[in-house]
Design a protein around this motif. Sequence first.
Motif, short mmCIF file in Angstrom:
data_model
loop_
_atom_site.label_atom_id
_atom_site.label_comp_id
_atom_site.label_asym_id
_atom_site.label_seq_id
_atom_site.Cartn_x
_atom_site.Cartn_y
_atom_site.Cartn_z
N ARG A 141 0.72 -1.24 0.10
CA ARG A 141 -0.04 0.12 0.01
C ARG A 141 0.81 1.12 -0.01
O ARG A 141 0.50 2.24 -0.75
CB ARG A 141 -0.97 -0.05 1.17
CG ARG A 141 -1.99 1.08 1.07
CD ARG A 141 -2.77 0.82 2.46
NE ARG A 141 -2.07 0.65 3.64
CZ ARG A 141 -2.83 0.20 4.72
NH1 ARG A 141 -3.81 -0.30 4.81
NH2 ARG A 141 -1.87 0.29 5.96
N PHE A 185 2.35 1.63 -3.27
CA PHE A 185 1.13 2.04 -4.42
C PHE A 185 0.84 3.79 -4.32
O PHE A 185 0.83 4.19 -5.03
CB PHE A 185 -0.17 1.42 -4.20
CG PHE A 185 -1.37 1.84 -5.07
CD1 PHE A 185 -1.56 1.90 -6.12
CD2 PHE A 185 -2.32 2.82 -4.15
CE1 PHE A 185 -2.58 2.41 -6.80
CE2 PHE A 185 -3.50 3.20 -4.59
CZ PHE A 185 -3.81 3.08 -5.84
N TRP A 221 1.23 6.58 -7.18
CA TRP A 221 0.19 7.25 -7.42
C TRP A 221 0.00 8.57 -7.30
O TRP A 221 -0.51 9.60 -8.17
CB TRP A 221 -1.23 6.50 -6.80
CG TRP A 221 -2.43 6.95 -7.70
CD1 TRP A 221 -2.71 7.15 -9.05
CD2 TRP A 221 -3.56 7.22 -6.80
NE1 TRP A 221 -3.85 7.55 -9.11
CE2 TRP A 221 -4.44 7.72 -7.96
CE3 TRP A 221 -3.89 7.27 -5.60
CZ2 TRP A 221 -5.81 8.04 -7.43
CZ3 TRP A 221 -5.24 7.75 -5.23
CH2 TRP A 221 -6.17 8.06 -6.16
N CYS A 241 -1.00 1.87 -11.89
CA CYS A 241 -0.17 1.91 -10.82
C CYS A 241 0.01 0.52 -10.04
O CYS A 241 1.07 -0.32 -9.56
CB CYS A 241 -0.25 2.98 -9.74
SG CYS A 241 0.28 4.33 -10.63
N ALA A 242 -1.41 0.19 -9.75
CA ALA A 242 -1.40 -1.22 -9.02
C ALA A 242 -1.07 -2.38 -9.75
O ALA A 242 -0.52 -3.33 -9.35
CB ALA A 242 -2.95 -1.31 -8.56
N VAL A 275 -7.46 -2.28 -8.64
CA VAL A 275 -6.38 -1.78 -7.89
C VAL A 275 -6.22 -2.76 -6.54
O VAL A 275 -5.10 -3.33 -6.36
CB VAL A 275 -7.04 -0.54 -7.01
CG1 VAL A 275 -6.10 -0.08 -5.75
CG2 VAL A 275 -6.83 0.89 -7.99
N LEU A 313 -2.49 -4.98 -6.26
CA LEU A 313 -1.94 -4.94 -4.91
C LEU A 313 -2.14 -6.27 -4.05
O LEU A 313 -1.13 -6.92 -3.60
CB LEU A 313 -2.65 -3.85 -3.93
CG LEU A 313 -2.49 -2.46 -4.33
CD1 LEU A 313 -3.15 -1.45 -3.38
CD2 LEU A 313 -1.10 -1.93 -4.50
#
Length: 343
Positions: free
Chosen positions: A122, A125, A129, A172-173, A232, A236
Amino acid sequence: MPSVEAVIKHDLPDRFGPMLVKEMRQNMRRGSFIIPFLGVHILAVGAVVLEFQTGAQDRFSEFVGMLNIEMLFSSGPLWLAITAICAVIMPLGGLVLMGQELDEGNHELLLLTKLSRWKVVRGKFFSLWSLSVLTLFSLLPYVIVRYQIGGVELIRDLACTMTVLALSAVMCAGAIGASSFRGLGARIATMLLFVGSATVSGGVAIYASGAFNRGSGVFWHLNAIAATLCFVMMGLGLARSRLRLVIHAYEVKPSFMVVGLLIFTPFVVAMTTAMTAGFAGMVGLIGMALVAIYADVTPKAPAWVKAPGANIPGGGSPPMPPPSPLGSVNPPVPGAGGRNGNE
């Protein structure tokens, strides 16, 4: 004048989380962040000048809503440049994030602290982001300049902004999840699978609701938000599954489970979309997001189970008496024959 390190330390307090602070401080200290950031603005200026010269205007679309890719591509050169930078180029930089931790074994040291696997992925991420979001908001003044051309709608630009934010979050994830695999080929294949699954699943749910509503209404945006959150969590979850230190013999490899979810998600979403008459494909998206969260749960003993005792050899027997010196008389042993135990 305070140093850069002092400013960064002041701006990023530890309450934001150790992983987020670590990644943000490293990214901002790199010289590779400043030059691309300036290049982005030069590209944006060029896109605005091109729109002024060509008189480009937004084409009409009745589906003005979040995650309408067709509307985004028809909104002029500036939005094409913003999408390429904030939703593709910058998120793909995450393809190296997890490899830094796994190849060097840093994740084992991180997990020995109070950090959980979710906190590790997290933090990475949000650091990646946030750079895309920062770049996007720094480019919004150029969007305001476009009003001098005419034919630009505020609602359309707001929908384009939300689309770029959602796309950058998903990319991004996905990049972080793909970066947890070793080898460039495995990362590219995983990223292509992730993008394909997200495109088909989100497209089916979103555009089916738009077709039945004949426009981008409430269900359009609910499905778009559900698609963003679903992938997302899947990206992750894939990165988190690769951080498992121990996999028991009776367990399926967690990363295989998440990859399987990416394959079957389009079928689940299509089925729930058909069962809800095209309105609520978000039900399947939310369900698959929950499966991705709980598919890889570290086995833990119940709270009422006591920890086993220390396995010390000879711990259950009484201590042996020390050996007596040579030539001395042995001490009396209780319970032996005779009065003093030597008889």
